[in-house]
Enzyme design. Sequence first.
Site, short mmCIF file in Angstrom:
data_model
loop_
_atom_site.label_atom_id
_atom_site.label_comp_id
_atom_site.label_asym_id
_atom_site.label_seq_id
_atom_site.Cartn_x
_atom_site.Cartn_y
_atom_site.Cartn_z
N ASP A 38 -10.05 -3.02 -8.15
CA ASP A 38 -11.15 -3.84 -7.61
C ASP A 38 -12.27 -4.03 -8.63
OD1 ASP A 38 -9.86 -4.16 -5.19
OD2 ASP A 38 -10.88 -2.48 -4.23
N LEU A 72 -8.19 -12.26 1.09
CA LEU A 72 -9.63 -12.27 1.37
C LEU A 72 -10.45 -12.02 0.11
CD1 LEU A 72 -9.58 -10.13 4.62
CD2 LEU A 72 -10.14 -12.55 4.50
N GLU A 89 -13.38 -6.00 11.81
CA GLU A 89 -12.11 -5.30 12.02
C GLU A 89 -11.83 -4.38 10.83
OE1 GLU A 89 -8.99 -8.21 12.69
OE2 GLU A 89 -10.44 -9.51 13.69
N LYS A 130 -9.75 -3.00 7.73
CA LYS A 130 -8.81 -3.59 6.76
C LYS A 130 -7.71 -2.55 6.54
CE LYS A 130 -8.71 -6.04 2.35
NZ LYS A 130 -7.58 -5.34 1.74
N GLU A 152 -0.44 -6.69 10.05
CA GLU A 152 -0.31 -5.78 8.91
C GLU A 152 0.72 -4.70 9.26
OE1 GLU A 152 -1.94 -5.00 4.93
OE2 GLU A 152 -2.05 -6.68 6.34
N CYS A 176 11.39 33.34 -6.85
CA CYS A 176 12.60 34.18 -6.94
C CYS A 176 12.82 34.83 -8.30
CB CYS A 176 13.83 33.36 -6.56
SG CYS A 176 14.30 32.15 -7.82
N CYS A 236 17.22 30.97 -4.49
CA CYS A 236 15.77 30.90 -4.29
C CYS A 236 15.44 30.55 -2.83
CB CYS A 236 15.17 29.84 -5.21
SG CYS A 236 13.37 29.73 -5.08
#
Length: 663
Positions: free
Chosen positions: A37, A83, A115, A117, A172, A409, A429
């Site tokens: 970003d 967006l 809302e 995201k 989504e 071990c 192990c």
Amino acid sequence: MSKTEAKKRIEELQGLLQYYNQKYFDDEQIVSDYEYDMLMKELKELEKQYPEYITNNSVTQKVGASFKKGFKEVIHEVPLQSLQDVFSFEELIEFDKRIQKKAEEYGKKTDYVVETKIDGLSAALKYVKGKFVQGATRGNGTVGEDVTKNLETIKSIPKKIKEEINITVRGEVFIGKKEFEKMNEDKELEEGISFANARNAAAGSLRQLDSRVTQTRPLDIYLFNVQKIEGKEFNSHYEELKYLEKLGFKVNPVRIYCKNIEEAIEAIKEVEKKREELPFGIDGAVVKVDNLSLRQELGTTSKTPRWAIAYKYPPEKKETKLKDIVCQVGRTGAITPMAILEPVVVAGSTISKTTLHNEDFIKEKDLKIGDAIIIQKAGDVIPEVVEVVKEKRDGTQKEFEMPKICPVCGALAIREEGEAVTRCTGIECPAKLLRNIIHFVSKEGMDIEGLGANIVEQLIKRNLVQNIADIYTLKLEDIASLKKEGKKFALNLMTAIQESKKNSLYKLITALGVRHVGVKSAKTIAKHFKNIDNMLKATKEELNEIEDIGEITANSIYEFSRQEQTIDLIQRLKNSGVNTKDEEVSNLDRRFENMTFVLTGSLEKYTREEASNIIESYGGKVSSSVSKKTTYVLAGEEAGSKLVKAQDLGISILSEQEFEKMI
């Protein structure tokens, strides 16, 4: 910055972001969302300052996408746009001013819906007369991938909605936080690796070419938009969302109606406070104009709608102290260094430890025990170390070294060339017990039918099995106690366990799970050494001399054979009556000697393994790939690219009937 410098930086950022986009859409995220970003923000600002350097191919001008071979393309009737991202409330207020100006022109109301995201993969679902007919990924916004079969496996997508209408909706696809943790545990158990984050896991799962794989993944979906609808009209976005719920869809549960931008900003702050409590990952909040007729007037750019914007939450960073580095052993034997931290609250969670991935990560970050470090929540879920506060070093810090022996071990721990992971080599192990037994009893291994992963897990939990060899000392009543009315199941399983003792030597060698040793190598080793003791005593030189056994495989067998745990296990298996010798009667008929066969397609009368065994019993070799050295290609139904290659090289093709005549 001069124009020349600006041009150079713009070109650099365009190339870098294009590369990151490609990786992202191939479900491989190599930088954090925040880093991406920030680079994107820098590019936008430079392009705004120097518009003459904007190109049509710039990531700021189009929705990035990568199309996967094997999927049909779907043209979206209504584009699935991305967006515009912002990172400050000042930018949100600027967005509101642009909306207000347009709203005044048309006398419209400027209310908003906020809302979450959701961090997943966008998809469009198309319904005709109320029935789900097609689903597609966003792709480049205009053209997506047809993933209908995969979307049909998601339980929260209704096959039929409550009204017989034609509608296309957008949502989504994601994997919830708890589901992601569980899936990663299972993947680590099965494959020894894990997904980097929930977004990549969701994207990779939805874009599988085999929908049976998608079906095993815990995908979910929340809808957030009506793309197109016939025979109905709405005044507001909020009204649309309520209607989608009425139809039977799962809709984004966080949707807050706001009268103005001030209320929207307060809603964003409230969502951020509660983001840790949400069952799904988010990377921001979306502010949308609620009035649909105003949206129409506002329109869109080539890439983004003008009526919506995404506020991205910055990752919260905190300073803490790296008190220690301890190593954990995973189910595959991978030894992972873990940071023990001075407890610190980050994004609502108290963090006291986090993974340091591997030795290379520690070196790359230059981490020392006692360092002051900065951590943040990656992908809203996993805490990660960002950097060292080097100015706070006072000489008391200590270097860390990866262990040379397994901390659980005591067996040798090795890091093979070309690998980032250090692994425990001990077959006994305790950390690897579940994984080792599941492999030991698998079809390729000792093929003990009925001894599945769930039964193995129960046997370990009840301390009935603490070692692979304990399988052969199980009692009827122990097995019967695992199931209601389990006597019949126990009898069948006891029979399968007893029968497995008679298996060929190569089956046992495969079952032991020596790294780099598969069925083919195991057969070669069994034929060469004739019994397990000869294999255990072999020198590196002897192993290297075996045809088709490379240096890496030879080293792996040598290291495995020298472990006390290996010698102990083999002795216990012998004591239980498990066959450790190659007792196959040598066939005097060597009709296929010096011949190499390649099998392709499905045979009617034989499995691949049966046909391979027949060829090998007559002295022939079976290869997985066609080359000039190939003598015959045995082709069954639906033979693929191997058949084509054989035809190109002029290699003899055998039908199953011709093969039967030869034997």
